[in-house]
Design an enzyme around this catalytic site. Structure first.
Site, PDB file in Angstrom:
ATOM      1  N   HIS A 217       0.829  -1.207   0.000  1.00 56.76           N
ATOM      2  CA  HIS A 217       0.000   0.000   0.000  1.00 56.76           C
ATOM      3  C   HIS A 217       0.863   1.256   0.000  1.00 56.76           C
ATOM      4  O   HIS A 217       0.473   2.290   0.512  1.00 56.76           O
ATOM      5  CB  HIS A 217      -0.930   0.015   1.213  1.00 56.76           C
ATOM      6  CG  HIS A 217      -1.943  -1.071   1.191  1.00 56.76           C
ATOM      7  ND1 HIS A 217      -1.692  -2.312   1.731  1.00 56.76           N
ATOM      8  CD2 HIS A 217      -3.194  -1.125   0.686  1.00 56.76           C
ATOM      9  CE1 HIS A 217      -2.765  -3.077   1.561  1.00 56.76           C
ATOM     10  NE2 HIS A 217      -3.684  -2.386   0.931  1.00 56.76           N
ATOM     11  N   HIS A 414      -4.879   8.650   4.363  1.00 58.10           N
ATOM     12  CA  HIS A 414      -5.812   9.007   5.428  1.00 58.10           C
ATOM     13  C   HIS A 414      -6.514  10.336   5.147  1.00 58.10           C
ATOM     14  O   HIS A 414      -7.724  10.458   5.331  1.00 58.10           O
ATOM     15  CB  HIS A 414      -5.091   9.079   6.773  1.00 58.10           C
ATOM     16  CG  HIS A 414      -6.018   9.383   7.922  1.00 58.10           C
ATOM     17  ND1 HIS A 414      -6.916   8.465   8.403  1.00 58.10           N
ATOM     18  CD2 HIS A 414      -6.202  10.511   8.661  1.00 58.10           C
ATOM     19  CE1 HIS A 414      -7.603   9.005   9.391  1.00 58.10           C
ATOM     20  NE2 HIS A 414      -7.191  10.245   9.556  1.00 58.10           N
ATOM     21  N   GLY A 417      -9.104   9.806   2.395  1.00 59.69           N
ATOM     22  CA  GLY A 417     -10.275   9.076   2.861  1.00 59.69           C
ATOM     23  C   GLY A 417     -11.159   9.910   3.769  1.00 59.69           C
ATOM     24  O   GLY A 417     -12.385   9.876   3.652  1.00 59.69           O
ATOM     25  N   ARG A 556      -1.635  -0.310  10.001  1.00 62.13           N
ATOM     26  CA  ARG A 556      -0.543  -0.394   9.034  1.00 62.13           C
ATOM     27  C   ARG A 556       0.738   0.232   9.537  1.00 62.13           C
ATOM     28  O   ARG A 556       1.822  -0.098   9.085  1.00 62.13           O
ATOM     29  CB  ARG A 556      -0.958   0.297   7.729  1.00 62.13           C
ATOM     30  CG  ARG A 556      -1.956  -0.511   6.927  1.00 62.13           C
ATOM     31  CD  ARG A 556      -2.251   0.172   5.617  1.00 62.13           C
ATOM     32  NE  ARG A 556      -3.403  -0.462   4.985  1.00 62.13           N
ATOM     33  CZ  ARG A 556      -4.116   0.097   4.030  1.00 62.13           C
ATOM     34  NH1 ARG A 556      -3.810   1.294   3.592  1.00 62.13           N
ATOM     35  NH2 ARG A 556      -5.135  -0.527   3.495  1.00 62.13           N
ATOM     36  N   GLY A 571      -4.925   9.528  12.649  1.00 64.37           N
ATOM     37  CA  GLY A 571      -6.316   9.343  13.072  1.00 64.37           C
ATOM     38  C   GLY A 571      -6.677  10.219  14.251  1.00 64.37           C
ATOM     39  O   GLY A 571      -7.762  10.822  14.288  1.00 64.37           O
TER      40      GLY A 571
END
Length: 604
Positions: A217, A414, A417, A556, A571
């Site tokens: 990824h 991130h 998204g 990850r 996050g």
């Protein structure tokens, strides 16, 4: 870099539609994925594989006779949403149950797991197989934490061949688990990959350097070292895999030398030449090897070696015939209904449709039933819409910063998204408010739309959080400060339940727990909502900043934990951004909206 694209947000959808048009004899496009184009045998177990886009031929290229029955495609490097997985699985189900295969990444584990639960609840037997072949991502005593990389193909091929033979559901699951248990992979990267629409790679290496143990990824390697000649590279790849040969295994192995997208086939063949000498030295007998691009990472330069130790059950399945757009083995005989194969393998389209390029199907959440709402709740819903607009603006503004933070030890998506989820939630809220929905319905709709569009771990978790918060609200009344605090607490509980993280793991949990605790405490002391929210926002921001000192224990970023030290968790940072965007609205500094005052007035 990824040079051919239109709207970067539509890259995965358009690529999937183009693929389905190019291979219409093999696949048929459905929202969020593809299924086999030809009719199948009733009662056959269906093998449904998937994950993020950007890995072609994984996963859509594996759909066809002898391998997968369907593939689910998320956005680039992002897990597909739970609902998308459910929809594709239902389209592929032939009555024999559905085995869901994917790489072991937090977002995929969460979304495919929730999808399996929903399918089972709806009467469709389902089980999950998370592939864990990457030896670089965790030690041999923690194999369940390893990532799934090119070993995906071995596991999916074994399961697909068993299902094609008409094996029972439990047998197919057991075979997939056995193949996973006996498969090991290690890879190297020579350069990073670049996401569509971006001008710089997710990571870079100095000239003459390579990253050992990269992820698919866009994650950099676990370690860096000088680039070595092909014979030394062969040793670097073979020796760690052989050292982990399963107990009691024989000499016969399936071998895959996989290019990651930016390494030429001739280079792979040079490496394969040197690998052959190493296989002989270790007494390995290679069965039906595959050399080429099988699980890629956009334009990343690099390669990986997979070894799977075969036994009397796995070897025939690995050798079995298959006919897919990207993987062909042997010859597939056309068969009629009930003869153990496709109804007619030599057909253009099972549905008789033309081969004109299909329009990319829209990805949206399920429609939300708009029921009657009391005026006070409708007014609260309008306030929620203002919050959704502010959150979308903040995440659009911070997208690149959050992406760069995520790329330090992850895949760099991130920010993308979060922005996609927030914008989709905002758009859903606009429609629901225009339709007269109340607060609970609007917040639930935001969560469903967020999860459907964002995908990945963050999409699933934010969907679960917003859904849990909406269950505390109602369409009959406006929430007061205590109800808002309870809704946030419900979101926090749902996050911990679904994500499994704790404070100190370097995740969003590190920010939401202090936010929720302080918000509830301040409201309990009698503070108004604006004041309590502002205090809690500062606590969340401080907590997010403190995650820079932590080493990640989940997700990850865990395999590259040392790289993330000194940088806050993306996050936790994005959560602080969200609550900070709402704070001015509650305080009345944005257009004099005075949400807190208005909400209290509506209740009274």
């Amino acid at each position: 870099m990824t040079r051919v694209h239109g709207d970067p947000d539509a890259f995965a959808i358009e690529a999937l539609a183009g693929f389905a048009s190019a291979y219409a004899e093999h696949v048929r496009l459905v929202p969020g994925g593809v299924v086999r184009a030809t009719a199948g045998v009733a009662g056959k177990v269906s093998v449904v594989v998937g994950g993020g886009s950007g890995h072609y031929p994984a996963f859509a290229g594996y759909v066809g006779h002898g391998l997968a029955d369907a593939a689910v495609a998320g956005d680039v490097f992002a897990s597909p949403s739970t609902q998308t997985i459910v929809d594709v699985a239902r389209a592929a189900d032939r009555g024999g149950g559905v085995v869901l295969g994917f790489g072991n990444y937090a977002g995929d584990v969460l979304n495919f797991g929730l999808a399996a639960t929903q399918l089972n609840d709806d009467g469709v037997r389902a089980a999950t197989i998370a592939v864990t072949d990457d030896v670089a991502s965790a030690g041999p005593d923690d194999r369940s934490s390893r990532r799934g990389v090119a070993g995906d193909l071995v596991v999916f091929k074994a399961a697909g061949a068993a299902a094609e033979q008409g094996r029972a559901f439990d047998d197919v699951v057991e075979i997939a688990e056995l193949a996973n248990e006996r498969t090991r992979t290690l890879g190297v990267a020579f350069s990073g990959c670049t996401l569509p629409g971006k001008s710089t790679p997710l990571f870079s290496l100095d000239p003459g350097r390579m990253g050992l143990g990269m992820g698919i990824h866009g994650e950099p390697g676990i370690s860096e070292r000088e680039l070595v000649p092909a014979d030394e590279l062969a040793d670097l790849l073979v020796n760690p895999l052989v050292a982990e040969a399963p107990a009691g295994s024989g000499a016969r192995v399936a071998a895959i030398l996989n290019g990651l997208g930016g390494t030429k086939y001739e280079e792979l063949f040079v490496l394969w030449y040197h690998l052959g000498e190493r296989f002989a030295r270790h007494g390995l007998d290679v069965v039906a090897p595959s050399v080429g691009e099988l699980v890629t990472s956009l334009d990343m330069a690099g390669c990986s070696l997979t070894l799977a130790w075969l036994d009397d059950e796995l070897e025939p399945l690995w050798r079995a015939a298959a006919d897919t757009p990207a993987f062909v083995r042997g010859r597939v005989r056309p068969t009629g209904p009930g003869q153990g194969g496709e109804q007619s393998h030599q057909t253009s389209r099972a549905d008789g449709a033309s081969n004109a390029p299909p329009a990319p199907p829209a990805r949206t959440g399920d429609a939300v039933d708009v029921k009657y709402a009391e005026p006070r709740s409708r007014r609260a819903a309008e306030h929620l819409l203002l919050g959704a607009v502010a959150v979308a603006e903040a995440l659009e503004r911070d997208e690149d910063e959050l992406g760069a933070l995520d790329a330090i030890a992850g895949d760099g998506d991130h920010g993308q998204g979060m922005r996609r989820g927030a914008v989709s939630g905002r758009d859903e809220a606009i429609g629901l408010v225009d339709a007269g929905a109340g607060a609970a319905t609007v917040l639930s709709g935001i969560g469903r739309a967020w999860a459907a569009r964002a995908g990945g771990t963050s999409g699933a978790l934010w969907g679960a959080m917003l859904s849990a918060a909406s269950s505390v609200l109602s369409d009959e009344d406006a929430p007061d400060a205590r109800v808002v605090a309870d809704a946030v607490a419900a979101a926090c509980e749902a996050l911990i339940e679904h994500g499994g993280a704790s404070v100190g793991d370097k995740t969003i949990v590190d920010a939401i727990v202090p936010f929720s605790d302080l918000l509830r405490s301040r409201v309990g002391e009698g503070a108004d909502l604006a004041e309590a929210w502002s205090d809690a926002t500062r606590a969340a921001q401080a907590a997010a900043d403190r995650t820079a000192d932590l080493r990640p224990k989940r997700g990850r970023a865990r395999p590259l934990g040392e790289r993330s030290i000194g940088h806050p968790d993306p996050g936790a940072t994005s959560f602080a951004t969200v609550v900070a965007a709402i704070a001015p609205l509650l305080a009345g500094s944005r257009g004099n909206s005075q949400l807190a005052v208005d909400m209290e007035r509506e209740r009274n």
